[in-house]
Write an enzyme that holds these catalytic residues in place. Structure first.
Site, short mmCIF file in Angstrom:
data_model
loop_
_atom_site.label_atom_id
_atom_site.label_comp_id
_atom_site.label_asym_id
_atom_site.label_seq_id
_atom_site.Cartn_x
_atom_site.Cartn_y
_atom_site.Cartn_z
CB ALA A 129 -0.93 0.00 1.21
CG HIS A 183 -6.83 -1.79 9.39
ND1 HIS A 183 -6.95 -0.43 9.59
CD2 HIS A 183 -6.17 -1.93 8.22
CE1 HIS A 183 -6.39 0.21 8.58
NE2 HIS A 183 -5.91 -0.67 7.73
CE LYS A 206 -4.99 7.31 9.62
NZ LYS A 206 -5.90 7.52 8.48
NE ARG A 235 -6.99 7.87 2.42
CZ ARG A 235 -6.00 7.13 1.93
NH1 ARG A 235 -6.12 6.58 0.73
NH2 ARG A 235 -4.90 6.93 2.63
CG ASP A 239 -8.59 8.73 5.54
OD1 ASP A 239 -7.67 7.97 5.90
OD2 ASP A 239 -8.44 9.62 4.70
#
Length: 328
Positions: A10, A77, A95, A163, A175
């Site tokens: 990423a 995640h 996060k 996103r 985000d």
């Protein structure tokens, strides 16, 4: 040296965390994993990592890494943080860790059972500018804190960007909404009791693209707006009866503005400017994480803190469904 493995190729990993690890004084990039082994090999070669894997499970099953960094889409995640911890690896995960605070409890149980360090990657909490803000407020430099004001916005309408994809955990609050909340909580040591919010969603993406939020901390309040479809802006202001503090590039220091904290007096005729040249928050984050993983007493952003911050985001989403206050 602490041996890092990275799950996925990423952008944030390529541009921020892997360079930080490569520059750090206590860690090296040892392995990269991707569902496309060619991409894994290319990124591994770029950072001098000897190993590349064609699956995440292969990396986790190996004994050539001590800990992993996870920059996968938000919706993945928790799953991969849990798998990595179960494999006995220390875990630094991007996060937001979760999309609901209650979902973090099983990961805490795994962390405790496997005796590994698991942390959400809030790099801002390692930057000296935020340590300075916290110290100034604690020392009474602005007197009694009454109001905190924040803004975070950028413009992104790419349908292929995660996103803007609801099923991958996209949206502005997940985000970037986490930043005004976490920096206010970090700087003051206080938790909000209730929130109000107005939330706008993109008619095509379904993601939240604009929020205006008010949070009641009891002694003071936080108000902020954020958007993924406005011109770029970042700012945090802490206003007290004896002065105020402005943080000019609070979240992406060095990108939106220089590392600059300004302390203004009550009469607004004197200001003290604190600058932090050379501070690299991603490097500070990975070095602190490694020291903690190796048994040091350094504080990393804990899963318990992640629960508290996510509870605020959860309450904001609920508040956006009605007028009035919503308990955190």
């Amino acid at each position: 040296m602490f041996r890092w493995g990275v799950l996925s190729t990423a952008k944030i990993g390529r541009d921020q965390l892997l360079p930080a690890i490569a520059d750090s004084d206590n860690g090296v990039v040892a392995a990269v994993a991707s569902r496309d082994v060619g991409k894994a090999r290319a990124l591994a070669d770029r950072f001098g990592a000897p190993h590349a894997f064609g699956s995440y499970d292969e990396l986790l099953a190996s004994d050539i890494v001590d800990g992993v960094y996870i920059p996968l889409p938000t919706s993945q995640h928790l799953e991969w943080a849990a798998r990595a911890a179960e494999a006995g690896k220390h875990v630094l995960v991007e996060k937001p860790l979760a999309l609901n605070a209650q979902d973090i409890a099983p990961l805490i149980a795994i962390r405790d059972r496997k005796k590994v360090v698991v942390a959400e990657a809030f790099m801002v909490t390692y930057h000296p500018q935020w340590l300075k803000v916290r110290d100034l407020i604690s020392a009474g430099a602005i007197g009694k804190l009454k109001h905190v004001q924040g803004a975070f916005s950028y413009f992104n309408v790419d349908p292929n960007n995660m996103r803007n994809q609801l099923d991958l955990g996209g949206g502005a609050l997940a985000d970037i909404g986490v930043y005004p909340t976490v920096t206010t909580r970090f700087s003051t040591g206080k938790e909000p009791h209730r929130v109000q919010a107005s939330i706008e969603r993109d008619p095509k993406f379904g993601t939240d693209i604009y929020s205006s939020v008010r949070a009641d901390f009891g002694d003071f309040e936080l108000s902020f707006y954020l958007s993924t479809q406005l011109a770029n802006r970042q700012l945090m202001v802490f206003h007290g009866d004896k002065g105020f503090i402005e943080v000019h590039s609070p979240f992406n220091a060095g990108l939106y503005d220089h590392h600059r904290v300004e302390l203004h007096n009550a009469g607004h005729n004197e200001a003290t400017v604190f600058r932090f040249p050379g501070a690299q928050q991603y490097r500070l984050q990975v070095e602190t994480f490694v020291r903690a993983a190796q048994g040091g007493k350094d504080h990393v952003f804990s899963l318990e803190e992640s629960v508290l911050n996510q509870k605020v985001i959860d309450a904001i989403f609920r508040a956006g469904e009605h007028d009035g206050w919503e308990a955190v």
